[in-house]
Design a protein around this motif. Structure first.
Motif, mmCIF file in Angstrom:
data_model
loop_
_atom_site.group_PDB
_atom_site.id
_atom_site.type_symbol
_atom_site.label_atom_id
_atom_site.label_comp_id
_atom_site.label_asym_id
_atom_site.label_seq_id
_atom_site.Cartn_x
_atom_site.Cartn_y
_atom_site.Cartn_z
ATOM 1 N N ALA A 166 0.811 -1.220 0.000
ATOM 2 C CA ALA A 166 0.000 0.000 0.000
ATOM 3 C C ALA A 166 0.842 1.266 0.000
ATOM 4 N N GLU A 167 1.924 1.271 0.745
ATOM 5 C CA GLU A 167 2.714 2.492 0.851
ATOM 6 C C GLU A 167 3.792 2.582 -0.227
ATOM 7 N N GLY A 168 3.990 1.477 -0.975
ATOM 8 C CA GLY A 168 4.958 1.502 -2.059
ATOM 9 C C GLY A 168 6.398 1.679 -1.613
ATOM 10 N N GLU A 242 6.347 -4.084 14.265
ATOM 11 C CA GLU A 242 4.933 -4.471 14.359
ATOM 12 C C GLU A 242 4.244 -3.429 15.216
ATOM 13 N N PHE A 243 3.289 -2.710 14.651
ATOM 14 C CA PHE A 243 2.573 -1.707 15.436
ATOM 15 C C PHE A 243 1.113 -1.705 15.026
ATOM 16 N N TRP A 244 0.304 -1.015 15.796
ATOM 17 C CA TRP A 244 -1.136 -0.991 15.538
ATOM 18 C C TRP A 244 -1.509 0.351 14.955
ATOM 19 N N GLY A 401 6.791 14.078 17.104
ATOM 20 C CA GLY A 401 6.923 14.258 15.659
ATOM 21 C C GLY A 401 5.645 13.734 15.017
ATOM 22 N N GLU A 402 5.774 13.031 13.898
ATOM 23 C CA GLU A 402 4.578 12.588 13.157
ATOM 24 C C GLU A 402 3.784 11.562 13.957
ATOM 25 N N ILE A 403 2.517 11.885 14.183
ATOM 26 C CA ILE A 403 1.637 10.928 14.875
ATOM 27 C C ILE A 403 0.575 10.406 13.909
ATOM 28 N N ILE A 404 0.224 11.251 12.916
ATOM 29 C CA ILE A 404 -0.761 10.864 11.910
ATOM 30 C C ILE A 404 -0.226 11.203 10.529
ATOM 31 N N GLY A 405 -0.457 10.293 9.574
ATOM 32 C CA GLY A 405 -0.198 10.596 8.169
ATOM 33 C C GLY A 405 -1.464 10.284 7.384
ATOM 34 N N GLY A 406 -1.874 11.194 6.520
ATOM 35 C CA GLY A 406 -3.101 10.937 5.766
ATOM 36 C C GLY A 406 -3.150 11.766 4.508
ATOM 37 N N GLN A 408 -6.081 13.371 1.102
ATOM 38 C CA GLN A 408 -7.219 13.182 0.207
ATOM 39 C C GLN A 408 -6.717 12.259 -0.887
ATOM 40 N N ARG A 409 -7.548 11.309 -1.322
ATOM 41 C CA ARG A 409 -7.096 10.298 -2.272
ATOM 42 C C ARG A 409 -7.322 10.755 -3.714
ATOM 43 N N GLU A 410 -6.485 10.248 -4.590
ATOM 44 C CA GLU A 410 -6.666 10.551 -6.022
ATOM 45 C C GLU A 410 -7.857 9.754 -6.533
ATOM 46 N N SER A 445 -11.235 10.727 1.623
ATOM 47 C CA SER A 445 -10.018 11.013 2.384
ATOM 48 C C SER A 445 -9.914 10.093 3.584
ATOM 49 N N GLY A 446 -8.708 9.998 4.103
ATOM 50 C CA GLY A 446 -8.500 9.186 5.301
ATOM 51 C C GLY A 446 -7.127 9.434 5.873
ATOM 52 N N PHE A 447 -6.853 8.776 6.982
ATOM 53 C CA PHE A 447 -5.534 8.926 7.591
ATOM 54 C C PHE A 447 -5.202 7.718 8.444
ATOM 55 N N LEU A 449 -3.431 6.709 12.134
ATOM 56 C CA LEU A 449 -2.873 7.119 13.424
ATOM 57 C C LEU A 449 -2.053 5.957 13.969
ATOM 58 N N GLY A 450 -0.780 6.213 14.254
ATOM 59 C CA GLY A 450 0.064 5.174 14.847
ATOM 60 C C GLY A 450 -0.294 5.039 16.320
ATOM 61 N N PHE A 451 -0.895 3.894 16.664
ATOM 62 C CA PHE A 451 -1.439 3.756 18.025
ATOM 63 C C PHE A 451 -0.348 3.889 19.084
ATOM 64 N N GLU A 452 0.807 3.278 18.874
ATOM 65 C CA GLU A 452 1.857 3.353 19.894
ATOM 66 C C GLU A 452 2.428 4.757 20.026
ATOM 67 N N ARG A 453 2.415 5.526 18.928
ATOM 68 C CA ARG A 453 2.873 6.916 19.063
ATOM 69 C C ARG A 453 1.880 7.707 19.913
ATOM 70 N N LEU A 454 0.596 7.408 19.769
ATOM 71 C CA LEU A 454 -0.412 8.038 20.626
ATOM 72 C C LEU A 454 -0.160 7.656 22.091
HETATM 73 O O1 4AD Z 1 2.365 7.754 7.461
HETATM 74 P P1 4AD Z 1 2.045 6.305 7.315
HETATM 75 O O2 4AD Z 1 3.050 5.432 6.669
HETATM 76 O O3 4AD Z 1 0.663 6.272 6.534
HETATM 77 C C1 4AD Z 1 0.005 5.165 6.112
HETATM 78 O O4 4AD Z 1 0.310 4.017 6.320
HETATM 79 C C2 4AD Z 1 -1.302 5.489 5.403
HETATM 80 N N1 4AD Z 1 -1.725 4.295 4.653
HETATM 81 C C3 4AD Z 1 -2.321 5.929 6.404
HETATM 82 C C4 4AD Z 1 -3.641 6.285 5.769
HETATM 83 O O5 4AD Z 1 -3.736 7.320 5.122
HETATM 84 N N2 4AD Z 1 -4.644 5.464 5.930
HETATM 85 O O6 4AD Z 1 1.727 5.697 8.754
HETATM 86 C C5 4AD Z 1 0.692 6.256 9.557
HETATM 87 C C6 4AD Z 1 1.160 6.435 10.976
HETATM 88 C C7 4AD Z 1 2.354 7.387 11.124
HETATM 89 O O7 4AD Z 1 1.936 8.716 11.160
HETATM 90 C C8 4AD Z 1 2.928 6.928 12.460
HETATM 91 O O8 4AD Z 1 2.192 7.458 13.538
HETATM 92 C C9 4AD Z 1 2.671 5.437 12.428
HETATM 93 O O9 4AD Z 1 1.634 5.198 11.504
HETATM 94 N N3 4AD Z 1 3.863 4.675 12.025
HETATM 95 C C10 4AD Z 1 4.609 3.936 12.866
HETATM 96 N N4 4AD Z 1 4.504 3.708 14.183
HETATM 97 C C11 4AD Z 1 5.417 2.901 14.754
HETATM 98 N N5 4AD Z 1 6.420 2.287 14.085
HETATM 99 C C12 4AD Z 1 6.574 2.486 12.745
HETATM 100 N N6 4AD Z 1 7.550 1.865 12.087
HETATM 101 C C13 4AD Z 1 5.639 3.341 12.076
HETATM 102 N N7 4AD Z 1 5.479 3.741 10.803
HETATM 103 C C14 4AD Z 1 4.393 4.547 10.788
#
Ligand code: 4AD
Ligand code: MG
Length: 479
Positions: A166-168, A242-244, A401-406, A408-410, A445-447, A449-454
């Motif tokens: 998915a992330e390429g 491995e993260f949620w 730092g980055e907690i969410i990445g998201g 708008q989709r093409e 659109s979507g995003f 959230l890295g659960f462990e970063r939260l």
């Molecule tokens: O920015 P990322 O790579 O985005 C995606 O995977 C998209 N598909 C999300 C979407 O639009 N549905 O990862 C999203 C978040 C990051 O902002 C970060 O919080 C967390 O996942 N993350 C990690 N957390 C812990 N360990 C890692 N190796 C992580 N990589 C990303």
């Protein structure tokens, strides 16, 4: 008599009543005539004080009562005379359910280093710190499901084994049942994955997004909350293998709606922690202050509860990547060459030192950056009219730092097709994803959230390996 949990008992005012409790010894102390046991049953950070009077029970009852041992206790609830607790239990009977040999039990009632506890991760649940973290973690899981359920989202289980990236980024763990010493080969001498379990190469998923998009374009608003796996060799305090991840996906939402959703959700779950986890947060706040005593004043983290409140009370700052680059280029650490990666032009990916400068030094609040250069973001993000940037958003948090990445989709088939051709994704492998753009496509659109970063943020812990029960990182998969 049925067992009462300590969390309920310490609120009770049923003094003189007979009660029955079970738990583990955290500490014991005493004198010639009386012993005090600090008992914990995991329901709360607070220990219950058990008073053992030798004149009625005899000294021998304490023989196997050592730190870590499991006890069942009958006794009478009393208002406590001592400092630090409101109730205590005068024991009438003590049964040792499970001994813990004091010569061998590695946990003692003192401060153990987090590094030491990582090596005994199977036992670290038994410490105050890990009890608190895991209770907060549970509350955050619950809060997230509650938020989405209350707002009309449907939870979707997306696959863990997948054949797409998915992330390429190509950072995937291969899943195979082929014989590693003697795999079947094609005529060209390559491994023949047609003979593998799924008849094709498969991996552990890096994100449930692509599948969530399929669901969102029928159910309207969905979210996933599942394990994701990344085989990046990042030995940092922010990365796990491995993260949620929580991934909402919403049909008809544009990037502004997406930012509103993300900000609202983060504020809701942080407020939920403040409303429901105060005992654990107060403990974690003290722990953090202890830990930071040695640091210089300007390097110390803000007090935990204040920091959480400030997220709930402040509007997040929203700005473009280009604006952020200008701020960073003119910043002190950039001019004085203090950044490890200096910002000299447009187009560079931001490192966590830059993200944290923006959040912690410049704005002093959470920041949402949008419109990143297309080269540094994933293929599915919507192209802006400038042809250079995409509708991406990253949410940056203090200390994280980055907690969410998201994004708008093409949603435009022709634009998406030319993008996947440009970066060399085989079109025939993406036919199912492209079908959403062929039939009834809409902006969405979507995003993620890295659960462990939260959890890092909410608990004030410094290393992501301490906020997941069993961390998976390079060269680390024991337990
Ligand atoms: O920015 P990322 O790579 O985005 C995606 O995977 C998209 N598909 C999300 C979407 O639009 N549905 O990862 C999203 C978040 C990051 O902002 C970060 O919080 C967390 O996942 N993350 C990690 N957390 C812990 N360990 C890692 N190796 C992580 N990589 C990303
Ligand atoms: Mg990202």
């Amino acid at each position: 008599m049925s067992r009462i949990r300590i969390i309920d008992l310490i609120k009770s005012k049923d003094f003189d009543k007979q009660i029955h409790i079970k738990g583990w010894v955290r500490n014991r102390r005493g004198s010639k005539n009386v012993a005090f046991i600090a008992l914990n049953d995991g329901s709360t950070i607070h220990n219950l004080q058990i008073v053992v009077d030798f004149s009625t029970l005899g000294e021998a009852v304490m023989e196997d009562v050592s730190v870590g041992a499991a006890l069942a206790i009958d006794g009478k609830l009393m208002q406590s005379q001592g400092a630090g607790q409101t109730v205590e239990v005068i024991a009438t009977k003590i049964e040792v359910l499970g001994k813990a040999d004091p010569e061998k039990y590695p946990l003692q009632p003192k401060r153990h280093s987090l590094e030491f506890l990582r090596d005994i991760a199977h036992l670290r649940f038994r410490t105050n710190t890990f009890g608190a973290i895991n209770r907060v973690r549970h509350s955050m899981i619950f809060a997230i499901h509650k938020y989405f359920n209350d707002n009309g989202f449907y939870n979707i289980h997306t696959p863990i084994v997948t054949s797409s990236d998915a992330e390429g980024a190509g950072e995937m763990f291969r899943v195979t049942t082929l014989d590693d010493k003697n795999p079947p080969l094609t005529e060209d001498g390559e491994v023949n994955y047609k003979e593998d379990f799924f008849g094709r190469p498969t991996n552990l998923t890096v994100s449930g997004q692509l599948e969530a998009e399929l669901a969102a374009l029928a159910l309207g608003q969905v979210y996933t909350f599942g394990p994701t796996f990344r085989a990046e060799n990042s030995n940092t305090t922010r990365h796990l293998a491995e993260f949620w991840m929580i991934e909402p996906e919403v049909a008809f939402n544009d990037l502004n709606d997406n930012m509103d959703l993300a900000e609202d959700m983060l504020k809701y779950v942080v407020q939920y922690a403040l409303d429901n986890c105060m005992d654990d947060l107060q403990f974690l706040s003290k722990r953090l202050q202890e830990e930071e005593k040695g640091k210089k004043e300007n390097e110390r983290s803000p007090e935990l509860i204040e920091k959480l409140r400030s997220v709930v009370d402040n509007e997040f700052v929203r700005l473009t990547y280009t604006e952020a680059i200008n701020i960073l280029r003119n910043s002190k650490p950039n001019k004085k060459k203090k950044f490890e990666y200096l910002i000299d032009g447009w187009g560079a990916d931001l490192q966590s030192e830059h993200e944290r400068y923006l959040v912690e030094k410049h704005f002093k609040k959470p920041v949402i950056l949008v419109d990143y250069p297309k080269e540094i973001k994933a293929f599915y993000m919507r192209m802006n009219d400038d042809g250079k940037t995409v509708r991406a958003m990253d949410i940056l948090f203090p200390g994280i730092g980055e907690i969410i990445g998201g994004s708008q989709r093409e949603e435009r088939l022709d634009v998406l097709l030319s993008k996947i051709h440009e970066i060399g994704i085989p079109e025939e492998e993406m036919w199912w994803f492209l079908d959403t753009r062929r039939f009834g496509t809409v902006p969405h659109s979507g995003f993620g959230l890295g659960f462990e970063r939260l959890i890092l943020f909410v608990t004030g812990m410094g290393n992501i390996r301490d906020v997941i029960p069993f961390p998976r990182a390079p060269k680390q998969a024991e337990f």
